[in-house]
Design an enzyme around this catalytic site. Structure first.
Site, PDB file in Angstrom:
ATOM      1  N   TYR A  99       6.582  -5.171  -1.620  1.00 39.83           N
ATOM      2  CA  TYR A  99       7.207  -4.960  -2.920  1.00 39.83           C
ATOM      3  C   TYR A  99       8.089  -6.002  -3.386  1.00 39.83           C
ATOM      4  O   TYR A  99       8.781  -5.996  -4.384  1.00 39.83           O
ATOM      5  CB  TYR A  99       7.592  -3.512  -3.141  1.00 39.83           C
ATOM      6  CG  TYR A  99       6.421  -2.492  -2.712  1.00 39.83           C
ATOM      7  CD1 TYR A  99       5.511  -2.176  -3.552  1.00 39.83           C
ATOM      8  CD2 TYR A  99       6.307  -1.821  -1.605  1.00 39.83           C
ATOM      9  CE1 TYR A  99       4.439  -1.341  -3.517  1.00 39.83           C
ATOM     10  CE2 TYR A  99       5.338  -0.943  -1.225  1.00 39.83           C
ATOM     11  CZ  TYR A  99       4.495  -0.762  -2.076  1.00 39.83           C
ATOM     12  OH  TYR A  99       3.325   0.266  -1.844  1.00 39.83           O
ATOM     13  N   LYS A 117      -2.469   3.093  10.473  1.00 39.00           N
ATOM     14  CA  LYS A 117      -1.730   3.528   9.310  1.00 39.00           C
ATOM     15  C   LYS A 117      -0.959   4.780   9.808  1.00 39.00           C
ATOM     16  O   LYS A 117      -1.798   5.861  10.148  1.00 39.00           O
ATOM     17  CB  LYS A 117      -2.352   3.536   8.391  1.00 39.00           C
ATOM     18  CG  LYS A 117      -1.522   4.554   6.984  1.00 39.00           C
ATOM     19  CD  LYS A 117      -2.598   4.363   5.689  1.00 39.00           C
ATOM     20  CE  LYS A 117      -1.774   5.095   4.644  1.00 39.00           C
ATOM     21  NZ  LYS A 117      -2.688   5.397   3.461  1.00 39.00           N
ATOM     22  N   SER A 138       6.886   1.444   0.548  1.00 39.67           N
ATOM     23  CA  SER A 138       7.505   1.968  -0.268  1.00 39.67           C
ATOM     24  C   SER A 138       9.197   2.337  -0.172  1.00 39.67           C
ATOM     25  O   SER A 138      10.013   2.295  -0.637  1.00 39.67           O
ATOM     26  CB  SER A 138       6.652   2.891  -1.186  1.00 39.67           C
ATOM     27  OG  SER A 138       6.344   4.178  -0.745  1.00 39.67           O
ATOM     28  N   LYS A 190       1.060  -0.506   9.933  1.00 40.83           N
ATOM     29  CA  LYS A 190       1.659   0.178   8.741  1.00 40.83           C
ATOM     30  C   LYS A 190       2.371   1.329   9.061  1.00 40.83           C
ATOM     31  O   LYS A 190       1.629   2.384   9.538  1.00 40.83           O
ATOM     32  CB  LYS A 190       0.732   0.248   7.443  1.00 40.83           C
ATOM     33  CG  LYS A 190       1.179   1.102   6.266  1.00 40.83           C
ATOM     34  CD  LYS A 190      -0.221   1.180   5.191  1.00 40.83           C
ATOM     35  CE  LYS A 190       0.399   2.029   3.882  1.00 40.83           C
ATOM     36  NZ  LYS A 190      -0.607   2.125   2.966  1.00 40.83           N
TER      37      LYS A 190
HETATM   38  C1  PBG Z   1      -3.013   6.079   0.343  1.00 41.30           C
HETATM   39  C2  PBG Z   1      -1.915   5.170   0.632  1.00 41.30           C
HETATM   40  C3  PBG Z   1      -0.847   5.336   0.603  1.00 41.30           C
HETATM   41  C4  PBG Z   1       0.048   4.085   0.774  1.00 41.30           C
HETATM   42  C5  PBG Z   1      -1.069   3.239   0.593  1.00 41.30           C
HETATM   43  N1  PBG Z   1      -2.169   3.627   0.384  1.00 41.30           N
HETATM   44  C6  PBG Z   1       0.239   6.762   0.823  1.00 41.30           C
HETATM   45  C7  PBG Z   1      -0.276   7.816   1.722  1.00 41.30           C
HETATM   46  O1  PBG Z   1      -1.001   7.421   2.768  1.00 41.30           O
HETATM   47  O2  PBG Z   1       0.098   8.913   1.759  1.00 41.30           O
HETATM   48  C8  PBG Z   1       1.593   4.213   0.880  1.00 41.30           C
HETATM   49  C9  PBG Z   1       1.908   2.712   0.697  1.00 41.30           C
HETATM   50  C10 PBG Z   1       3.459   2.610   0.403  1.00 41.30           C
HETATM   51  O3  PBG Z   1       4.267   3.680   0.795  1.00 41.30           O
HETATM   52  O4  PBG Z   1       3.981   1.579   0.096  1.00 41.30           O
HETATM   53  N2  PBG Z   1      -4.150   5.694   0.622  1.00 41.30           N
END
Ligand code: PBG
Length: 311
Positions: free
Chosen positions: A298, A180, A259, A233
């Site tokens: 989404y 991530k 997102s 991700k």
């Molecule tokens: C936080 C989390 C995030 C997302 C999923 N889990 C945000 C971050 O790490 O700041 C982002 C998912 C998305 O943007 O659709 N645990």
């Protein structure tokens, strides 16, 4: 003929739909930066999951928004927490007809907005792992099929696997957000889930977008720790890493189209600058072509409604 020689297929069965459920909410609330996405009160969750299930999408990914936060994120592992209640409600209604995945993280639940427990100005990795393990066990007890850690703590998969097995949940699978990245594509999500960090940023625990080899090390450590499904991700700016993971590792690979990827497409489509359904098809097929077995998106409902592999 084109159907015969087609190389990449996409079906509703490849998709996972995120669902946001908020504690003490009277009615659905539209997320400003994600047109079409809503935060749901607990009472609306069954109806939403039914719509997802009818479209042939096999899984949901639950995110909870608690009505209060604290230093240890204790609402995240509360057996009456919003996610735990949503899980048991969905499993009660749908049983095996819906795979319930739950996000395992702390940022919606901690006063700091960080994904881990903060001591001074640092994230305490190992204390956080113990809490993540507790969250996962509480979600498993509520009936979750899959727990999905997104906190990016080192050793989170091992800690959660140990916790689940010790609590009698050996059958619950782990889909880890293995690589991530620290990404500006998450901003709309933080708006949706109310989890922006109150100070600093997430660069001490998320992977920098400059480092592909580091991302592969993150995937490798999750595989060593016994992960069931790995994840890359975001998706679209990281197709090379999805392909590399597919080549190197013999485990199911998921991709999370986040997102910001959704918001970019929506914003342009709302102005009539792009054809929304065609762009969605192209984006999702490209993620599959790169090697993802499944995609958290989404657009799951919308894509499932408009998918047509004969086009
Ligand atoms: C936080 C989390 C995030 C997302 C999923 N889990 C945000 C971050 O790490 O700041 C982002 C998912 C998305 O943007 O659709 N645990």
């Amino acid at each position: 003929m084109r159907r015969l020689v087609r190389e990449t297929r996409l079906s509703a069965a490849d998709l996972i739909a995120p669902v946001f459920v908020q504690e003490d909410l009277g009615a659905r609330v539209q997320v400003d930066s994600m047109p079409g996405l809503e935060r749901l009160p607990l009472g609306d969750v069954t109806c939403e999951v039914e719509a997802i299930q009818k479209l042939g999408v096999p899984a949901v990914m639950l995110f909870g928004i608690p009505s209060g936060k604290d230093g240890t994120g204790s609402r995240a592992f509360d057996e009456n927490g919003i996610v735990q209640r949503a899980i048991s409600q969905i499993k009660g209604c749908f049983g095996d007809r819906m795979v319930v995945m739950a996000d395992v993280c702390l940022c919606q639940y901690t006063s700091s907005g960080h994904c881990g427990i903060v001591r001074g100005d640092r994230i305490d990795n190992d204390t956080t792992n113990a809490v993540l393990s507790r969250i996962a066990a509480s979600q498993a007890a509520a009936g979750a099929d899959v727990v999905s850690p997104s906190a990016m703590m080192d050793g989170q998969v091992a800690a959660i696997r140990g916790g689940l097995d010790g609590a009698g949940f050996a059958d619950v699978a782990i889909m880890s957000h293995s690589a991530k990245h620290r990404s500006s594509f998450y901003s709309p999500f933080r708006d949706a889930a109310g989890c922006a960090p109150k100070f600093g940023d997430r660069r001490t625990y998320q992977v920098p977008f400059t480092n592909a080899r580091e991302a592969m090390r993150e995937v490798a450590s999750d595989v060593r720790e016994g992960v069931d499904i790995v994840m890359i991700k975001p998706a679209l700016s990281y197709l090379d890493l999805i392909a590399e993971t597919r080549r190197r590792f013999d485990v199911p690979v998921s991709a999370y189209s986040v997102s910001g990827e959704y918001a970019l497409v929506k914003a342009a489509a709302m102005r009539g600058w792009v054809d929304e359904d065609e762009i969605i098809r192209e984006v999702l097929h490209s993620i599959r072509r790169a090697g993802a077995d499944m995609i958290v998106t989404y657009f799951a409902k919308q894509a499932a409604r408009t998918l047509d592999d004969d086009r």
